[in-house]
Write a protein that holds these residues in place. Sequence first.
Motif, short mmCIF file in Angstrom:
data_model
loop_
_atom_site.label_atom_id
_atom_site.label_comp_id
_atom_site.label_asym_id
_atom_site.label_seq_id
_atom_site.Cartn_x
_atom_site.Cartn_y
_atom_site.Cartn_z
N ALA A 286 -12.60 -1.26 -9.21
CA ALA A 286 -12.17 -2.36 -8.33
C ALA A 286 -10.80 -2.86 -8.76
N GLN A 287 -10.59 -2.97 -10.04
CA GLN A 287 -9.31 -3.45 -10.55
C GLN A 287 -8.16 -2.55 -10.11
N VAL A 288 -8.37 -1.24 -10.21
CA VAL A 288 -7.32 -0.28 -9.82
C VAL A 288 -7.01 -0.38 -8.34
N LYS A 289 -8.06 -0.45 -7.52
CA LYS A 289 -7.85 -0.49 -6.08
C LYS A 289 -7.21 -1.80 -5.63
N VAL A 290 -7.58 -2.90 -6.26
CA VAL A 290 -6.94 -4.18 -5.95
C VAL A 290 -5.46 -4.13 -6.30
N ALA A 291 -5.15 -3.58 -7.46
CA ALA A 291 -3.75 -3.46 -7.86
C ALA A 291 -2.98 -2.56 -6.89
N GLU A 292 -3.61 -1.47 -6.46
CA GLU A 292 -2.96 -0.56 -5.53
C GLU A 292 -2.72 -1.23 -4.19
N ALA A 293 -3.71 -1.97 -3.71
CA ALA A 293 -3.56 -2.67 -2.43
C ALA A 293 -2.44 -3.70 -2.51
N HIS A 294 -2.42 -4.47 -3.58
CA HIS A 294 -1.40 -5.48 -3.75
C HIS A 294 -0.01 -4.85 -3.79
N THR A 295 0.13 -3.76 -4.53
CA THR A 295 1.42 -3.07 -4.65
C THR A 295 1.84 -2.47 -3.31
N ALA A 296 0.90 -1.93 -2.57
CA ALA A 296 1.21 -1.35 -1.26
C ALA A 296 1.75 -2.41 -0.31
N ILE A 297 1.12 -3.59 -0.31
CA ILE A 297 1.56 -4.67 0.59
C ILE A 297 2.95 -5.15 0.20
N GLU A 298 3.16 -5.35 -1.10
CA GLU A 298 4.48 -5.81 -1.55
C GLU A 298 5.56 -4.77 -1.24
N THR A 299 5.24 -3.50 -1.42
CA THR A 299 6.20 -2.43 -1.14
C THR A 299 6.51 -2.36 0.34
N ALA A 300 5.48 -2.52 1.17
CA ALA A 300 5.68 -2.51 2.63
C ALA A 300 6.63 -3.62 3.05
N ARG A 301 6.42 -4.80 2.51
CA ARG A 301 7.28 -5.94 2.87
C ARG A 301 8.73 -5.68 2.44
N LEU A 302 8.91 -5.15 1.24
CA LEU A 302 10.26 -4.84 0.76
C LEU A 302 10.93 -3.79 1.65
N LEU A 303 10.19 -2.77 2.04
CA LEU A 303 10.73 -1.74 2.92
C LEU A 303 11.22 -2.33 4.24
N LEU A 304 10.43 -3.22 4.83
CA LEU A 304 10.79 -3.78 6.13
C LEU A 304 12.03 -4.66 6.03
N HIS A 305 12.11 -5.47 5.00
CA HIS A 305 13.30 -6.31 4.85
C HIS A 305 14.53 -5.47 4.52
N HIS A 306 14.32 -4.39 3.80
CA HIS A 306 15.43 -3.45 3.57
C HIS A 306 15.92 -2.88 4.90
N CYS A 307 15.00 -2.50 5.77
CA CYS A 307 15.39 -1.97 7.08
C CYS A 307 16.15 -3.02 7.90
N CYS A 308 15.68 -4.25 7.86
CA CYS A 308 16.39 -5.33 8.57
C CYS A 308 17.82 -5.44 8.06
N ASP A 309 17.98 -5.46 6.75
CA ASP A 309 19.31 -5.60 6.15
C ASP A 309 20.21 -4.42 6.47
N ALA A 310 19.66 -3.20 6.40
CA ALA A 310 20.46 -2.01 6.65
C ALA A 310 20.94 -1.96 8.09
N GLY A 311 20.05 -2.28 9.03
CA GLY A 311 20.44 -2.30 10.43
C GLY A 311 21.47 -3.36 10.73
N MET A 312 21.26 -4.56 10.19
CA MET A 312 22.19 -5.66 10.43
C MET A 312 23.55 -5.40 9.82
N ALA A 313 23.61 -4.71 8.68
CA ALA A 313 24.89 -4.43 8.01
C ALA A 313 25.77 -3.55 8.89
#
Length: 401
Positions: A286-313
């Motif tokens: 459970a600990q591993v899967k919770v950590a993986e889920a948390h990391t996946a969500i944080e990574t997804a958010r970072l990717l999307l804001h990166h895309c926003c910044d790259a397009g706007m630039a």
Amino acid sequence: MNEAAGAETATVRTRENLLARARGLMETVRERTDETEETRRLAPETMRAMRESGIQRILQPARHGGAEAHFSGMADIVETISIACSAAGWCLTQYCSHNCLLGYWPPEGQDEIWEAVPDAMVAGVLIPSCGRAVRVDGGWRISGRWPFASGVYGADWFIATAFTEGDGVPKRAQMHAVPFGQFEIIDTWHTAGLRGTGSADVAVDDVFVPDRRALAIDETKGGGNAPGCAVNDAALYKLPAFAMFSINQSIVAVGVAQATYDDFIARTRDRVARMSGKSMADYSTAQVKVAEAHTAIETARLLLHHCCDAGMAVAARGEVAPMPLKTELRAKATMAGKLAAEAVDLLFHLSGGAGLYDRNPISRAMRDLNCIRGHITQNWDVNASNHGRVLLGLDSADPAL
């Protein structure tokens, strides 16, 4: 005009105050999720609250009272509402993206739409094969039937996309703004997930649309060549519009995943397995899967804001984004949605039998995320293969980019 339209038009809107309003709406929206699910469309109170808050105006041109914000301002607001209700977030992202898209339109068309209803809710379907636009004097006669019109219940306008035809008229994909009262909503939305989005079919039968309310998809490819750029000179309206659309859908998935994670953690910290009597939090799996889920969500958010910044630039420089960047934006944003869905999948399997019950929010999250995966902007194989084509020196397979 939709009778609910026209609320609060004088307030100065910024990214910061609209995000604060979105956060203030979360409980109101969350309280009506069950009603939204049962009626298969957003609750009237949810629609009214969103309209009055003006959050759908985050990407609307400033000349018509919008915030004209950075694209990531939309991501923040849509994620916030999606945490409270997936259906509300999904509809809101349509309203935001269509308000942005209308900023590319001929100025006279923008004026017609927003001077009458400054806080307009605009639904639409960008599938040209569903309709036909026949050239006539001064405009087009539009007919067709479009599926998946999310948020159309309560919308003031509908964007009907069709292929053009007529004597001497080259065939091209073109969007047409059709007002409330000139389109028919057909109740087809009986689905496994995203039930509250009211994504019914819309029919238009030989309706005249003047040239000022029509725009070819080719004019949305970025660099400031759209007719609307004559009056809207912000970078926002120089973006490669269709290259950015995966961001809008994926940020809903991130919001749903974040809500699922928060609820799972709250339930699991004190949960005891029935068979073993052992605390669920003590299981290393459970600990591993919770950590993986948390990391996946944080990574997804970072990717999307990166895309926003790259397009706007690129847009801020007034450049047309090169095709490798356009396909990269679609691929990265699609990957973000994929990561969000995988995070929910991990948590669902950790929930055991408890996750099967409708009373457990993770059950709805699983259904909704699987339906989000069905959207073309979330199809990893389609978007990744197109990016790979371009990286390998082949032409893009997506003409809208």
